[in-house]
Design a protein around this motif. Structure first.
Motif, PDB file in Angstrom:
ATOM      1  N   MET A  28      40.994 -25.043 -52.005  1.00 18.99           N
ATOM      2  CA  MET A  28      41.205 -23.928 -51.236  1.00 18.99           C
ATOM      3  C   MET A  28      41.077 -24.229 -49.680  1.00 18.99           C
ATOM      4  O   MET A  28      40.240 -25.246 -49.155  1.00 18.99           O
ATOM      5  CB  MET A  28      39.961 -23.332 -51.854  1.00 18.99           C
ATOM      6  N   SER A  29      41.880 -23.247 -48.871  1.00 21.96           N
ATOM      7  CA  SER A  29      41.969 -23.592 -47.635  1.00 21.96           C
ATOM      8  C   SER A  29      41.240 -22.624 -46.744  1.00 21.96           C
ATOM      9  O   SER A  29      41.078 -21.464 -47.071  1.00 21.96           O
ATOM     10  CB  SER A  29      43.287 -23.996 -46.914  1.00 21.96           C
ATOM     11  N   LEU A  30      40.556 -23.002 -45.541  1.00 27.09           N
ATOM     12  CA  LEU A  30      40.108 -21.915 -44.719  1.00 27.09           C
ATOM     13  C   LEU A  30      41.044 -21.309 -43.591  1.00 27.09           C
ATOM     14  O   LEU A  30      41.814 -21.913 -43.065  1.00 27.09           O
ATOM     15  CB  LEU A  30      38.820 -22.713 -43.820  1.00 27.09           C
ATOM     16  N   PRO A  31      40.858 -20.107 -43.500  1.00 24.91           N
ATOM     17  CA  PRO A  31      41.870 -19.322 -42.387  1.00 24.91           C
ATOM     18  C   PRO A  31      41.460 -20.072 -41.247  1.00 24.91           C
ATOM     19  O   PRO A  31      40.425 -20.524 -40.630  1.00 24.91           O
ATOM     20  CB  PRO A  31      41.337 -18.195 -42.305  1.00 24.91           C
ATOM     21  N   THR A  32      42.643 -19.966 -40.307  1.00 21.99           N
ATOM     22  CA  THR A  32      42.682 -20.627 -39.101  1.00 21.99           C
ATOM     23  C   THR A  32      42.069 -19.533 -38.026  1.00 21.99           C
ATOM     24  O   THR A  32      42.378 -18.525 -38.108  1.00 21.99           O
ATOM     25  CB  THR A  32      44.081 -21.048 -38.558  1.00 21.99           C
ATOM     26  N   PRO A  33      41.090 -20.074 -37.180  1.00 19.86           N
ATOM     27  CA  PRO A  33      40.681 -19.214 -36.096  1.00 19.86           C
ATOM     28  C   PRO A  33      41.629 -18.760 -35.167  1.00 19.86           C
ATOM     29  O   PRO A  33      42.613 -19.531 -34.898  1.00 19.86           O
ATOM     30  CB  PRO A  33      39.585 -19.871 -35.554  1.00 19.86           C
ATOM     31  N   PRO A  34      41.658 -17.729 -34.443  1.00 19.68           N
ATOM     32  CA  PRO A  34      42.497 -16.917 -33.760  1.00 19.68           C
ATOM     33  C   PRO A  34      42.544 -17.814 -32.403  1.00 19.68           C
ATOM     34  O   PRO A  34      41.472 -18.389 -32.045  1.00 19.68           O
ATOM     35  CB  PRO A  34      42.169 -15.515 -33.527  1.00 19.68           C
ATOM     36  N   PRO A  35      43.426 -18.073 -31.683  1.00 17.65           N
ATOM     37  CA  PRO A  35      43.696 -18.671 -30.315  1.00 17.65           C
ATOM     38  C   PRO A  35      42.697 -17.923 -29.449  1.00 17.65           C
ATOM     39  O   PRO A  35      42.595 -16.634 -29.363  1.00 17.65           O
ATOM     40  CB  PRO A  35      45.115 -18.880 -30.090  1.00 17.65           C
ATOM     41  N   GLU A  36      42.363 -18.481 -28.239  1.00 13.17           N
ATOM     42  CA  GLU A  36      41.472 -17.833 -27.189  1.00 13.17           C
ATOM     43  C   GLU A  36      42.293 -16.947 -26.344  1.00 13.17           C
ATOM     44  O   GLU A  36      41.730 -16.043 -25.977  1.00 13.17           O
ATOM     45  CB  GLU A  36      40.850 -18.965 -26.280  1.00 13.17           C
ATOM     46  N   ASP A  37      43.549 -17.098 -26.256  1.00 13.71           N
ATOM     47  CA  ASP A  37      44.043 -16.231 -25.264  1.00 13.71           C
ATOM     48  C   ASP A  37      44.997 -15.311 -25.951  1.00 13.71           C
ATOM     49  O   ASP A  37      45.784 -14.420 -25.404  1.00 13.71           O
ATOM     50  CB  ASP A  37      45.169 -17.162 -24.388  1.00 13.71           C
ATOM     51  N   ASP A  38      44.816 -15.085 -27.098  1.00 17.06           N
ATOM     52  CA  ASP A  38      45.484 -13.813 -27.966  1.00 17.06           C
ATOM     53  C   ASP A  38      44.970 -12.511 -27.472  1.00 17.06           C
ATOM     54  O   ASP A  38      43.779 -12.381 -27.907  1.00 17.06           O
ATOM     55  CB  ASP A  38      45.446 -14.138 -29.660  1.00 17.06           C
ATOM     56  N   PRO A  39      45.527 -11.758 -27.087  1.00 21.55           N
ATOM     57  CA  PRO A  39      45.227 -10.334 -26.664  1.00 21.55           C
ATOM     58  C   PRO A  39      44.933  -9.461 -27.729  1.00 21.55           C
ATOM     59  O   PRO A  39      43.906  -8.383 -27.523  1.00 21.55           O
ATOM     60  CB  PRO A  39      46.224  -9.837 -25.439  1.00 21.55           C
ATOM     61  N   PHE A  40      45.462  -9.711 -29.023  1.00 22.70           N
ATOM     62  CA  PHE A  40      45.229  -8.848 -30.016  1.00 22.70           C
ATOM     63  C   PHE A  40      44.083  -9.236 -31.124  1.00 22.70           C
ATOM     64  O   PHE A  40      43.807  -8.862 -31.998  1.00 22.70           O
ATOM     65  CB  PHE A  40      46.430  -8.671 -30.794  1.00 22.70           C
ATOM     66  N   ALA A  41      43.643 -10.265 -30.636  1.00 17.77           N
ATOM     67  CA  ALA A  41      42.287 -11.011 -31.404  1.00 17.77           C
ATOM     68  C   ALA A  41      41.149 -10.010 -31.094  1.00 17.77           C
ATOM     69  O   ALA A  41      40.778  -9.468 -30.327  1.00 17.77           O
ATOM     70  CB  ALA A  41      42.027 -12.154 -30.775  1.00 17.77           C
ATOM     71  N   ARG A  42      40.212 -10.036 -32.392  1.00 19.43           N
ATOM     72  CA  ARG A  42      39.033  -9.246 -32.460  1.00 19.43           C
ATOM     73  C   ARG A  42      38.180  -9.937 -31.821  1.00 19.43           C
ATOM     74  O   ARG A  42      38.036 -11.314 -31.281  1.00 19.43           O
ATOM     75  CB  ARG A  42      38.603  -9.205 -34.041  1.00 19.43           C
ATOM     76  N   PRO A  43      37.374  -9.132 -30.825  1.00 18.64           N
ATOM     77  CA  PRO A  43      36.083  -9.757 -30.060  1.00 18.64           C
ATOM     78  C   PRO A  43      35.096 -10.406 -30.981  1.00 18.64           C
ATOM     79  O   PRO A  43      35.150  -9.805 -32.083  1.00 18.64           O
ATOM     80  CB  PRO A  43      35.604  -8.715 -29.167  1.00 18.64           C
ATOM     81  N   PRO A  44      34.442 -11.129 -30.670  1.00 19.22           N
ATOM     82  CA  PRO A  44      33.549 -11.895 -31.500  1.00 19.22           C
ATOM     83  C   PRO A  44      32.405 -11.042 -31.635  1.00 19.22           C
ATOM     84  O   PRO A  44      32.209 -10.035 -30.899  1.00 19.22           O
ATOM     85  CB  PRO A  44      33.042 -13.272 -30.616  1.00 19.22           C
TER      86      PRO A  44
END
Length: 159
Positions: free
Chosen positions: A1-17
């Motif tokens: 089983m693989s873990l999802p990759t974290p979103p990149p830091e400069d992605d404007p559509f990424a959810r805020p922490p």
């Protein structure tokens, strides 16, 4: 089983922490425009710039202008128009009308110079056309006289 990759830091559509505060709204520049007037309210009156000029003498009282300065039309005389029309007709069909164009054109220019008319250009054009018509009329008269004299002398010498 693989873990999802974290979103990149400069992605404007990424959810805020989790637990972070949202960014502040952009600053507002200037003041907001005033709200539109309510339905049925009259527009504000125009600014007053002084009193309107008095009407020309002999033209009666001015009509009410409802807050706006009254516009007065300058008088236009018939002399300039008559000079222009007779000047054109004098060139086209009758040379005697050219003399009328000169007289009425001069009279119209005098009225315009004294401020009692506005069509000085029409009067001047009519007067100029009148002078051209008189010159052409005189030239034609000279040509007729010379041609008559030449034809009468040639017929005398032939007989």
């Amino acid at each position: 089983m693989s873990l999802p990759t974290p979103p990149p830091e400069d992605d404007p559509f990424a959810r805020p922490p989790e637990g972070s505060t949202p960014p502040p709204p952009p600053p507002q520049y200037g003041t907001p425009p005033p709200p539109p007037p309510a339905y049925g309210t009259p527009p504000p009156p125009p600014p007053a710039y002084g009193t309107p000029p008095p009407p020309p003498p002999g033209y009666g009282a001015a009509q009410p202008s409802y807050g706006y300065p009254a516009a007065y039309a300058s008088p236009e005389n018939g002399q300039g128009t008559t000079a222009l029309v007779t000047g054109i007709l004098g060139l086209l069909c009758c040379g005697l009308l050219s003399i009328v164009a000169i007289v009425t054109g001069r009279r119209g220019m005098t009225l315009a110079d004294s401020g009692r008319a506005t069509n000085r250009g029409a009067a001047q054009a009519g007067m100029i056309l009148g002078w051209i018509g008189v010159a052409l009329w005189a030239f034609g008269l000279i040509v007729v006289v010379i041609s008559t004299a030449v034809s009468s002398t040639s017929s005398i010498g032939a007989g």
